[in-house]
Design a protein around this motif. Structure first.
Motif, short mmCIF file in Angstrom:
data_model
loop_
_atom_site.label_atom_id
_atom_site.label_comp_id
_atom_site.label_asym_id
_atom_site.label_seq_id
_atom_site.Cartn_x
_atom_site.Cartn_y
_atom_site.Cartn_z
N THR A 93 44.72 15.19 77.22
CA THR A 93 45.25 16.56 77.28
C THR A 93 44.16 17.60 77.45
O THR A 93 44.44 18.79 77.55
CB THR A 93 46.01 16.88 75.98
N ASP A 94 42.89 17.16 77.43
CA ASP A 94 41.75 18.07 77.56
C ASP A 94 41.59 19.00 76.35
O ASP A 94 40.93 20.04 76.43
CB ASP A 94 41.88 18.91 78.85
N VAL A 95 42.22 18.65 75.22
CA VAL A 95 42.06 19.46 74.00
C VAL A 95 40.63 19.33 73.46
O VAL A 95 40.18 20.15 72.66
CB VAL A 95 43.13 19.08 72.94
N THR A 96 39.90 18.31 73.93
CA THR A 96 38.50 18.15 73.49
C THR A 96 37.70 19.43 73.72
O THR A 96 36.74 19.69 73.00
CB THR A 96 37.81 17.00 74.25
N LYS A 97 38.08 20.24 74.70
CA LYS A 97 37.26 21.43 74.98
C LYS A 97 37.38 22.49 73.88
O LYS A 97 36.58 23.40 73.81
CB LYS A 97 37.63 22.01 76.34
N TYR A 98 38.40 22.37 73.03
CA TYR A 98 38.55 23.34 71.94
C TYR A 98 37.86 22.89 70.65
O TYR A 98 37.90 23.60 69.66
CB TYR A 98 40.04 23.56 71.63
#
Length: 445
Positions: A93-98
């Motif tokens: 989900t690309d939540v890693t960037k947060y």
């Protein structure tokens, strides 16, 4: 609020936030509401003043503990397996960037009154003081079998069909002692009790491989990682994801009454006199108490200390698993510790948790074996909560209720529930075959 949504999500606990993020990414119109004025539901993180208010009434915390804002104390403390399903979901989900992650220093197991580092590879097995010389050789042979095992390559199976052979039978083939079986099953495969011994061995072998692969990922002392500033960052990360994809968030909405049509299917949610229509509702057990049943209680001690847990090699973050058999219990006990190195406490302070499934009418005293491992403590709080599971039939009422959080100090059971719910809601299976190197934030030491 008087609009129609595909899904209304009630509660901003981690499970609900992951689901609202995933469903928003899928293009569904999502409204996400919470009766509280903060994110996280049961899985929130508290600062020191909030912690004091919750467990001690109104009195202010003592000044020597440091600034309130420097504390982020998780109410459901759990580590993440570096290669596990939650990390895969974060990358998908690309939540890693947060988020920023840091590896956890140590993984230990309680055996015969002492704690030992968990050996996870054939080389570590040879060095481990957990086992005598001959047992080390037997364990090494077993670990090599597990490391080499490939479900798709029958040549690695050594004639064993692990979908049929039980874990007990596989272990007997290698002649492992009960104490070795204890740490393999509970500290490596992370089973919560001993039922796995009579179930097919494939699940245990896969779990051991996940542990070893996660351990190798960051070359650290454990297979676990944990977000800087604690787990409160996770629900907010998925909430942001949902908002990016058009999800609507409303906190501090009292009541949140779920409405049903004549056929018993959900048709909307009412709060403050307004009703939002919907096709499906996703929520934690507290929003639909007539559709869940109590399945147990979790008891947890929350401890503030000024030192690492003794005998853990001065680890600033650590998990210790106390297998049920070592304590004469029916399920495991878990010790979890993190500190200022993960930005969850002021410099020099450590937060430890001791968690277990309550098995008696005096659950606080059950935690004593775990508390005894901690050494001197500055403050200790006790939290006891009921665990619920849904009993409704979602295909009939379109209500998808999550299970309460268990006592484990890792996320594998939590995410399994989320992925099962996702499949029930959408009819799809989430593809988690992702490039794990995308979680590079975890490598910023």
């Amino acid at each position: 609020m008087d609009e129609e949504y595909d899904v209304i999500v009630l509660g901003t606990g981690l499970k609900e936030c992951i689901l609202s993020g995933l469903l928003s990414v899928d293009g569904l119109k999502v409204l996400h509401m919470d009766r509280n004025d903060y994110y996280g539901g049961d899985s929130t993180s508290l600062n020191l003043n909030q912690l004091w208010k919750r467990f001690r009434g109104e009195d202010k915390p003592p000044a020597h503990l440091g600034a309130s804002r420097d504390y982020n104390v998780d109410m459901v403390p759990k580590f993440m397996m570096a290669n596990g399903t939650l990390v895969r979901t974060l990358i998908h989900t690309d939540v890693t960037k947060y988020l920023s992650f840091k590896a956890v220093d140590g993984s230990y197991v309680f055996s015969k009154g002492k704690i030992y580092k968990v050996p996870a590879t054939d080389m570590e097995a040879l060095k481990s003081p957990l086992m005598g010389l001959f047992e080390k050789r037997r364990a090494r042979n077993f670990f090599i079998y597990v490391q080499d095992y490939n479900e798709a390559d029958p040549r690695t199976h050594q004639g064993l069909d692990l979908t049929r052979v039980t874990t007990r039978e596989l272990i007997a083939k290698y002649g492992l002692s009960d104490d070795t079986v204890d740490f393999v099953g509970h500290a490596l495969a992370l089973h919560r009790d001993d039922r796995y011994l009579d179930e097919p061995a494939l699940d245990t072998v896969k779990r051991m491989k996940l542990y070893a692969e996660s351990l190798a990922r960051f070359q650290g002392g454990s297979p676990y990682i944990y977000p800087l500033y604690g787990l409160g960052e996770l629900p907010q990360g998925f909430a942001r994801l949902s908002a990016v994809y058009g999800g609507t968030y409303m906190l501090n909405k009292p009541e949140c009454k779920v409405e049903f049509d004549m056929e018993g299917k959900v048709c909307g949610v009412t709060s403050e006199g307004e009703t939002a229509k919907c096709k499906k509702v996703v929520c934690d057990p507290s929003y639909l108490q007539n559709k869940v049943r109590k399945i147990g209680r979790v008891v947890r001690a929350i401890v503030i200390m000024s030192h690492p847990i003794p005998n853990t090699n001065e680890s600033h973050s650590v998990q210790i698993i106390l297998p049920q058999k070592q304590l004469g219990r029916r399920s495991d006990m878990y010790v979890f510790c993190c500190s200022y190195t993960h930005n969850v406490a002021p410099r020099g302070k450590f937060i430890a948790f001791v968690s277990a499934e309550a098995e008696t009418d005096n659950p606080q005293s059950e935690l004593q074996p775990g508390i005894d491992l901690l050494g001197s403590v500055d403050e200790i709080f006790y939290d006891i909560y009921d665990r619920y599971e849904p009993v409704n039939e979602p295909s009939l009422d379109n209500c998808f209720v999550s299970m309460s959080y268990d006592a484990t100090t890792h996320f594998e059971t939590t995410v399994t529930d989320v992925l099962n719910m996702y499949t029930m809601i959408t009819g799809k299976t989430l593809d988690l075959s992702v490039d794990l190197s995308a979680a590079s934030a975890a490598e910023e030491y």
